[in-house]
Design an enzyme around this catalytic site. Structure first.
Site, PDB file in Angstrom:
ATOM      1  N   ASN A   2       7.536   2.005   1.287  1.00  0.00           N
ATOM      2  CA  ASN A   2       8.297   1.314   2.158  1.00  0.00           C
ATOM      3  C   ASN A   2       9.714   0.883   1.992  1.00  0.00           C
ATOM      4  O   ASN A   2      10.299   0.912   2.796  1.00  0.00           O
ATOM      5  CB  ASN A   2       7.412   0.021   2.781  1.00  0.00           C
ATOM      6  CG  ASN A   2       6.147   0.355   3.752  1.00  0.00           C
ATOM      7  OD1 ASN A   2       6.077   1.649   3.987  1.00  0.00           O
ATOM      8  ND2 ASN A   2       5.302  -0.493   3.776  1.00  0.00           N
ATOM      9  N   ASP A  56      -1.354  -5.114   4.683  1.00  0.00           N
ATOM     10  CA  ASP A  56      -1.598  -3.701   4.130  1.00  0.00           C
ATOM     11  C   ASP A  56      -2.796  -3.805   3.175  1.00  0.00           C
ATOM     12  O   ASP A  56      -3.205  -2.524   2.943  1.00  0.00           O
ATOM     13  CB  ASP A  56      -0.277  -2.984   3.561  1.00  0.00           C
ATOM     14  CG  ASP A  56       0.675  -2.423   4.741  1.00  0.00           C
ATOM     15  OD1 ASP A  56       0.340  -2.414   5.787  1.00  0.00           O
ATOM     16  OD2 ASP A  56       1.810  -2.123   4.273  1.00  0.00           O
ATOM     17  N   ARG A  98       0.324  10.193   3.085  1.00  0.00           N
ATOM     18  CA  ARG A  98       1.598   9.536   3.481  1.00  0.00           C
ATOM     19  C   ARG A  98       2.028   8.304   2.540  1.00  0.00           C
ATOM     20  O   ARG A  98       3.105   7.953   2.408  1.00  0.00           O
ATOM     21  CB  ARG A  98       1.340   8.919   4.926  1.00  0.00           C
ATOM     22  CG  ARG A  98       0.952   9.853   5.961  1.00  0.00           C
ATOM     23  CD  ARG A  98       0.918   9.256   7.398  1.00  0.00           C
ATOM     24  NE  ARG A  98       1.949   8.139   7.407  1.00  0.00           N
ATOM     25  CZ  ARG A  98       1.813   6.881   7.805  1.00  0.00           C
ATOM     26  NH1 ARG A  98       0.489   6.172   7.690  1.00  0.00           N
ATOM     27  NH2 ARG A  98       2.815   5.984   7.502  1.00  0.00           N
TER      28      ARG A  98
HETATM   29  C1  UD1 Z   1       6.237  -2.743   8.013  1.00  0.00           C
HETATM   30  C2  UD1 Z   1       5.565  -1.979   7.034  1.00  0.00           C
HETATM   31  C3  UD1 Z   1       4.024  -2.010   7.217  1.00  0.00           C
HETATM   32  C4  UD1 Z   1       3.822  -3.271   7.286  1.00  0.00           C
HETATM   33  C5  UD1 Z   1       4.242  -4.238   8.194  1.00  0.00           C
HETATM   34  C6  UD1 Z   1       3.928  -5.832   7.761  1.00  0.00           C
HETATM   35  C7  UD1 Z   1       7.410  -0.078   6.756  1.00  0.00           C
HETATM   36  C8  UD1 Z   1       7.593   1.452   6.810  1.00  0.00           C
HETATM   37  N1  UD1 Z   1       6.231  -0.485   7.209  1.00  0.00           N
HETATM   38  O1  UD1 Z   1       6.047  -2.377   9.366  1.00  0.00           O
HETATM   39  O2  UD1 Z   1       3.369  -1.201   5.959  1.00  0.00           O
HETATM   40  O3  UD1 Z   1       2.245  -3.479   7.678  1.00  0.00           O
HETATM   41  O4  UD1 Z   1       5.813  -4.269   7.843  1.00  0.00           O
HETATM   42  O5  UD1 Z   1       4.143  -6.253   6.780  1.00  0.00           O
HETATM   43  O6  UD1 Z   1       7.942  -0.975   5.915  1.00  0.00           O
HETATM   44  N2  UD1 Z   1       7.086  -6.958  16.128  1.00  0.00           N
HETATM   45  C9  UD1 Z   1       7.629  -7.194  17.469  1.00  0.00           C
HETATM   46  N3  UD1 Z   1       8.688  -6.842  17.850  1.00  0.00           N
HETATM   47  C10 UD1 Z   1       9.663  -5.830  16.990  1.00  0.00           C
HETATM   48  C11 UD1 Z   1       9.252  -5.528  15.878  1.00  0.00           C
HETATM   49  C12 UD1 Z   1       7.911  -6.060  15.357  1.00  0.00           C
HETATM   50  O7  UD1 Z   1       6.842  -7.736  18.189  1.00  0.00           O
HETATM   51  O8  UD1 Z   1      10.683  -5.558  17.512  1.00  0.00           O
HETATM   52  C13 UD1 Z   1       5.885  -7.158  15.638  1.00  0.00           C
HETATM   53  C14 UD1 Z   1       4.778  -6.046  15.556  1.00  0.00           C
HETATM   54  O9  UD1 Z   1       4.162  -5.802  16.741  1.00  0.00           O
HETATM   55  C15 UD1 Z   1       3.824  -6.588  14.539  1.00  0.00           C
HETATM   56  C16 UD1 Z   1       4.879  -7.692  13.718  1.00  0.00           C
HETATM   57  O10 UD1 Z   1       5.962  -7.802  14.636  1.00  0.00           O
HETATM   58  O11 UD1 Z   1       2.838  -7.319  15.144  1.00  0.00           O
HETATM   59  C17 UD1 Z   1       4.977  -7.203  12.292  1.00  0.00           C
HETATM   60  O12 UD1 Z   1       5.834  -5.879  12.585  1.00  0.00           O
HETATM   61  P1  UD1 Z   1       7.002  -5.315  11.735  1.00  0.00           P
HETATM   62  O13 UD1 Z   1       7.225  -6.547  10.490  1.00  0.00           O
HETATM   63  O14 UD1 Z   1       8.056  -4.871  12.303  1.00  0.00           O
HETATM   64  O15 UD1 Z   1       6.310  -3.991  10.851  1.00  0.00           O
HETATM   65  P2  UD1 Z   1       6.866  -2.835  10.539  1.00  0.00           P
HETATM   66  O16 UD1 Z   1       8.428  -3.010  10.120  1.00  0.00           O
HETATM   67  O17 UD1 Z   1       6.787  -1.647  11.714  1.00  0.00           O
END
Ligand code: UD1
Length: 462
Positions: free
Chosen positions: A36, A323, A415
């Protein structure tokens, strides 16, 4: 045969693992670089026209997809085992319009919107699409970019962003995220490095991957303070230079190995791993009855024969990582007592429950809370991981099952875990990677091993 060639040869077949249960592990397990972190550092290389060298990059299919995306928009990339050298001195004419298939194949690639907007002043990027572990919206990314002075519209499945200022440069701003998002914090952090003036991010994600990103950006000449806390201050600069940077160790892979030790009740030494990145897991493993010693970047774990159930609730760092929820649930099926496992980060991250139940585990699922009644021997069967971490959980459960299990869903495992089976085998596991004769098209697999019909989802994360 090289790993990459072997994976290519398998691409028209359906690979699976055959895992002999009840074998003890012992010895040392090497932790790879963090997937990540590496993915977002690759995106950050777009902020400069100089060479960015990344050491300790894991060889994974997600990294290959990100490399393809960067090449498609003009980056020159040289790879030699775990080292990547990326130079993006000239972006293609189409670089502000990213290829749909590649962005869809890897949600993490959406963070490229930040550096491309900062460098080009405009970008058009496909919406990341749905995924198996929840809705995963991008509203926080969009709100942050708008605050930095971009016009952002959604047009026919694309996000179109343009810096409004006549110089096409973003402007610093105070941004308070509504929820802690790793991806949104990374997007805005990268975009703000080249903005005019100072940006303050409130309620920022605090994950170690954010700290790694800020460390590299500062090495490139950015002025970032506070990464790792919930408030990050970024003083915009005019130019970023290249650098050589070593990706931090993968805390999720390290955590998976610690759980592998606990589930098999075997002693293991794991390195390199940063104990502070794994504190929430280490505390829970100690509560269960594992003995853990940390020395520098080495963690040694000895597991008592009889472990106790503990409860976990996932939450953003420094909380228990989502995770590791699925691997930890596999462990809880083997301990004394009942544990309550609550998933609060993603709304659809319990796919492994059904598969663990198929192995004989007693789990009651109520929404996003699972009650796991431990102590029942899981039995070998044919199971499938529906996402990356579920697949790892299936492998861990198979290590202690009675008999030989078949684990499918390796397109997910590949992955995120570099040489997973090989590493476990070197510690004493008996895992064979093989494949069935199937006809696979790019999006759909029809006849598969043991009459299951599997549809490949095109987007996955984590
Ligand atoms: C990253 C990690 C993933 C991990 C996650 C949480 C990478 C590639 N992936 O995913 O392995 O499980 O962090 O630790 O780094 N959300 C919103 N609006 C947004 C963005 C996010 O509501 O604009 C919500 C999502 O739906 C989710 C939560 O925030 O419920 C956390 O998501 P986020 O921290 O953004 O996860 P990723 O960055 O996609």
């Amino acid at each position: 045969m090289q790993r990459k060639e072997a994976l290519k040869e398998e691409s028209n077949l359906l690979p699976f693992l055959k895992i002999e249960g009840k074998r003890k592990l012992s010895g040392y397990m090497k932790v790879s670089g963090a997937k990540n972190s590496a993915l977002v550092l690759m995106a950050a290389s777009l902020l400069t026209n100089e060479v960015v060298g990344l050491r300790n990059v894991p060889q994974l299919t997600d990294i290959d997809v990100m490399s393809r995306l960067l090449r498609a928009i003009g980056s020159k990339i040289r790879q030699s085992s775990n080292i990547l050298k990326i130079k993006t001195n000239k972006l293609n004419d189409s670089s502000s319009n990213l290829p749909y298939d590649l962005v869809h194949a890897l949600r993490a690639s959406f963070v490229c919107i930040g550096p491309l907007l900062a460098r080009l002043g405009e970008v058009k990027i496909p919406l990341p699409g749905g995924c198996r572990i929840g809705a995963r919206p991008i509203d926080e990314h969009i709100q942050g970019l708008r605050a930095l002075g971009a016009r952002v519209e959604i047009e026919n499945d694309y996000v179109v962003a343009k810096a409004i200022s006549p110089q096409k440069r973003l402007n610093g701003a105070r941004i308070t995220f509504n929820c802690k998002s790793v991806g949104a914090t990374e997007t805005i952090l990268m975009a703000a490095t080249l903005a005019q003036g100072t940006t303050i991010l409130e309620n920022a994600a605090q994950e170690p991957e954010i700290q790694d990103l800020a460390k590299m950006l500062n090495k490139m000449g950015a002025k970032i303070q506070g990464a790792g806390t919930s408030q990050i201050t970024i003083e915009g600069v005019d130019y970023l230079n290249g650098c050589l940077f070593t990706v931090m160790p993968d805390r999720i892979e390290a955590g998976t190995f610690l759980i592998a030790s606990a589930i098999t009740r075997s002693p293991l030494t794991i390195s390199p791993a940063i104990p502070e990145h794994l504190e929430a897991l280490i505390i829970k493993l100690q509560e269960c009855g594992c003995l853990i010693e940390c020395s520098g970047e080495t963690i040694s774990i000895i597991s008592r024969k009889s472990l106790q159930a503990v409860d976990i609730t996932t939450s953003p760092f420094p909380g228990f990582p989502t995770d590791l929820q699925a691997p930890f649930m596999a462990l809880m099926t083997t301990v004394k007592g009942t544990s309550k496992i609550e998933e609060t980060v993603f709304e659809n991250r319990m796919q492994h429950v059904r598969e663990l139940q198929r192995m004989g585990a007693k789990i009651l699922l109520e929404g996003n809370t699972a009650f796991v009644v431990g102590g029942n021997n899981v039995k070998a069967t044919s199971i499938r991981g529906g996402d990356l971490r579920s697949c790892a959980a299936m492998v861990l459960a198979s290590l202690v099952a009675n008999g030989t299990s078949v684990v499918k869903g390796l397109e997910h495992l590949d992955r995120g875990y570099e040489d997973f089976a090989e590493k476990l085998n070197s510690a004493g596991a008996s895992i064979t990677r093989t494949h069935s004769q199937v006809q696979k098209t790019s999006h759909r697999t029809t006849k598969t091993y043991e009459d299951t019909q599997i549809l490949y989802s095109d987007t996955e994360v984590a």
